[in-house]
Design a protein around this motif. Structure first.
Motif, PDB file in Angstrom:
ATOM      1  N   ASN A  49       0.788  -1.129  -0.185  1.00  7.24           N
ATOM      2  CA  ASN A  49       0.172  -0.034   0.002  1.00  7.24           C
ATOM      3  C   ASN A  49       0.733   1.214   0.067  1.00  7.24           C
ATOM      4  O   ASN A  49       1.599   1.440   1.116  1.00  7.24           O
ATOM      5  CB  ASN A  49      -1.006   0.076   1.257  1.00  7.24           C
ATOM      6  CG  ASN A  49      -1.905   1.063   1.460  1.00  7.24           C
ATOM      7  OD1 ASN A  49      -1.629   2.283   0.545  1.00  7.24           O
ATOM      8  ND2 ASN A  49      -3.102   0.753   1.798  1.00  7.24           N
ATOM      9  N   SER A  85      -0.011   4.179   0.317  1.00  5.59           N
ATOM     10  CA  SER A  85       0.081   5.446   1.058  1.00  5.59           C
ATOM     11  C   SER A  85       0.483   5.212   2.624  1.00  5.59           C
ATOM     12  O   SER A  85       0.241   5.949   3.472  1.00  5.59           O
ATOM     13  CB  SER A  85      -1.360   5.652   0.992  1.00  5.59           C
ATOM     14  OG  SER A  85      -2.391   4.990   1.440  1.00  5.59           O
ATOM     15  N   LEU A  86       1.120   4.016   2.734  1.00  5.21           N
ATOM     16  CA  LEU A  86       1.478   3.690   4.080  1.00  5.21           C
ATOM     17  C   LEU A  86       3.176   3.804   4.251  1.00  5.21           C
ATOM     18  O   LEU A  86       3.853   3.432   3.473  1.00  5.21           O
ATOM     19  CB  LEU A  86       1.090   2.361   4.371  1.00  5.21           C
ATOM     20  CG  LEU A  86      -0.408   1.948   4.462  1.00  5.21           C
ATOM     21  CD1 LEU A  86      -0.582   0.550   4.826  1.00  5.21           C
ATOM     22  CD2 LEU A  86      -1.121   3.106   5.528  1.00  5.21           C
ATOM     23  N   ASP A 123      -0.456   5.494   8.104  1.00  2.81           N
ATOM     24  CA  ASP A 123      -0.836   6.250   7.012  1.00  2.81           C
ATOM     25  C   ASP A 123      -1.033   7.692   7.739  1.00  2.81           C
ATOM     26  O   ASP A 123      -1.669   7.966   8.513  1.00  2.81           O
ATOM     27  CB  ASP A 123      -2.316   6.084   6.479  1.00  2.81           C
ATOM     28  CG  ASP A 123      -2.752   6.949   5.415  1.00  2.81           C
ATOM     29  OD1 ASP A 123      -2.514   8.389   5.622  1.00  2.81           O
ATOM     30  OD2 ASP A 123      -3.547   6.641   4.426  1.00  2.81           O
ATOM     31  N   LYS A 172      -3.903  10.407   7.258  1.00  2.11           N
ATOM     32  CA  LYS A 172      -5.392  10.196   7.838  1.00  2.11           C
ATOM     33  C   LYS A 172      -5.315   9.504   9.247  1.00  2.11           C
ATOM     34  O   LYS A 172      -6.203   9.461   9.863  1.00  2.11           O
ATOM     35  CB  LYS A 172      -5.846   8.685   6.999  1.00  2.11           C
ATOM     36  CG  LYS A 172      -6.408   8.838   5.646  1.00  2.11           C
ATOM     37  CD  LYS A 172      -7.137   7.576   5.258  1.00  2.11           C
ATOM     38  CE  LYS A 172      -7.357   7.936   3.694  1.00  2.11           C
ATOM     39  NZ  LYS A 172      -7.400   6.468   3.088  1.00  2.11           N
ATOM     40  N   GLU A 231      -3.948   6.455  10.261  1.00  3.01           N
ATOM     41  CA  GLU A 231      -4.455   5.404  10.599  1.00  3.01           C
ATOM     42  C   GLU A 231      -2.940   4.352  10.782  1.00  3.01           C
ATOM     43  O   GLU A 231      -2.084   4.571   9.975  1.00  3.01           O
ATOM     44  CB  GLU A 231      -4.931   4.762   9.150  1.00  3.01           C
ATOM     45  CG  GLU A 231      -6.557   5.014   9.342  1.00  3.01           C
ATOM     46  CD  GLU A 231      -7.318   4.491   8.148  1.00  3.01           C
ATOM     47  OE1 GLU A 231      -7.906   5.250   7.602  1.00  3.01           O
ATOM     48  OE2 GLU A 231      -7.081   3.081   7.722  1.00  3.01           O
TER      49      GLU A 231
HETATM   50  C1  LIG Z   1      -4.191   1.888   1.789  1.00 11.69           C
HETATM   51  O1  LIG Z   1      -4.396   2.152   3.317  1.00 11.69           O
HETATM   52  C2  LIG Z   1      -5.311   2.918   3.635  1.00 11.69           C
HETATM   53  C3  LIG Z   1      -5.374   3.191   5.069  1.00 11.69           C
HETATM   54  O2  LIG Z   1      -4.609   4.239   5.733  1.00 11.69           O
HETATM   55  C4  LIG Z   1      -6.668   2.488   3.095  1.00 11.69           C
HETATM   56  O3  LIG Z   1      -7.509   3.538   3.472  1.00 11.69           O
HETATM   57  C5  LIG Z   1      -6.554   2.076   1.607  1.00 11.69           C
HETATM   58  O4  LIG Z   1      -7.743   1.617   1.338  1.00 11.69           O
HETATM   59  C6  LIG Z   1      -5.367   1.355   1.414  1.00 11.69           C
HETATM   60  N1  LIG Z   1      -5.400   0.949   0.025  1.00 11.69           N
HETATM   61  C7  LIG Z   1      -5.317  -0.289  -0.664  1.00 11.69           C
HETATM   62  C8  LIG Z   1      -5.133  -0.276  -1.969  1.00 11.69           C
HETATM   63  O5  LIG Z   1      -5.482  -1.280   0.286  1.00 11.69           O
END
Ligand SMILES: *[C@@H]1O[C@H](CO)[C@@H](O)[C@H](O)[C@H]1NC(C)=O
Ligand SMILES: *[C@@H]1O[C@H](CO)[C@@H](O)[C@H](O)[C@H]1NC(C)=O
Length: 225
Positions: free
Chosen positions: A59, A61-62, A100, A103, A105
């Motif tokens: 992922n 965004s992490l 993240d 957000k 998270e």
């Molecule tokens: C990546 O992580 C975020 C949590 O911060 C989540 O909202 C998002 O859906 C995730 N993306 C995928 C592709 O899993």
């Protein structure tokens, strides 16, 4: 009256001193940090082979942190974390943290060894509290204007005791961020290691943390515990 006040204040002050280290940027890292002495490679591999870990790792965004530097430095020494109690039979791996920061998270993995147990043979609630405190704070810090703060309140609802040798996962999420105050919710549960088995996670504890960035960092007397 003064005496009463003093008696009441002492534990708060002690706690205040304990968290006075917070203002250090928890992401800065400390290059001089000692190397880990012990890592349970097998547990690490098991965690890394779960579907969830793979999803988190891919992922974009992490951010991932493996080391004890992922948490505010002061916690290492004063709490269970990865300071005093890290090693064989205690925390057997460094926490693996995915965050993240936009957000607020956070997902983090821990493995709890045999020696973190209380008299009933289960994982000590103090360990659970520490994990929740550190993890929820870490999720909330990036959303404070100065990216740092102190725990004003930590509520923990213990559900089930974790058995020793548990691999556990903390899931934390900022519920509210407003100026210098952030409210984070989270829970700790066991991580079923084999994705094929129909093993269900066991909920260990739920928690809410209120994190604030005090106007005057020096004065911790308002702290509630
Ligand atoms: C990546 O992580 C975020 C949590 O911060 C989540 O909202 C998002 O859906 C995730 N993306 C995928 C592709 O899993
Ligand atoms: C964390 O550890 C994993 C596997 O051991 C590695 O692939 C990754 O690059 C590490 N990440 C960081 C930030 O050190």
């Amino acid at each position: 009256m003064f005496k009463g006040l003093v008696r009441k204040t002492i534990p708060l002050v002690a706690f205040g001193v304990g968290i006075a280290g917070f203002p250090r940027d928890w992401r800065a890292g400390h290059p001089q940090d000692t190397k880990l002495l012990h890592i349970n490679e097998e547990v690490l591999r098991q965690i890394q082979s779960t579907k969830e870990y793979k999803q988190l790792e891919s992922n974009k965004s992490l951010r991932q942190y493996n080391s004890s530097n992922a948490f505010p430095g002061q916690h290492h020494n004063n709490y269970v974390g990865t300071g005093l109690l890290f090693g064989p039979d205690l925390f057997e791996i460094d926490p693996i943290v995915f965050i993240d920061e936009e957000k607020g998270e956070l997902t983090s993995f821990y493995h709890l060894g045999d020696k973190l147990i209380s008299q009933d043979g289960q994982i000590h609630n103090g360990v659970v509290s520490t994990i929740l405190d550190e993890g929820l704070c870490a999720a909330g810090f990036p959303l404070l204007p100065a990216k740092k703060g102190v725990t004003a309140k930590l509520l923990i609802d213990f559900k089930n005791q974790a058995p020793p040798q548990s691999t556990v996962v903390l899931r934390a999420k900022v519920k509210e961020a407003k100026g210098r105050k952030v409210v984070i919710g989270g829970y700790l549960e066991t991580l079923p290691l084999d994705d094929n088995k129909a093993e269900k996670p066991l909920l260990i504890a739920e928690s809410t943390c209120i994190l604030v960035q005090p106007k005057w960092f020096k004065y911790f007397t308002w702290l509630q515990i």
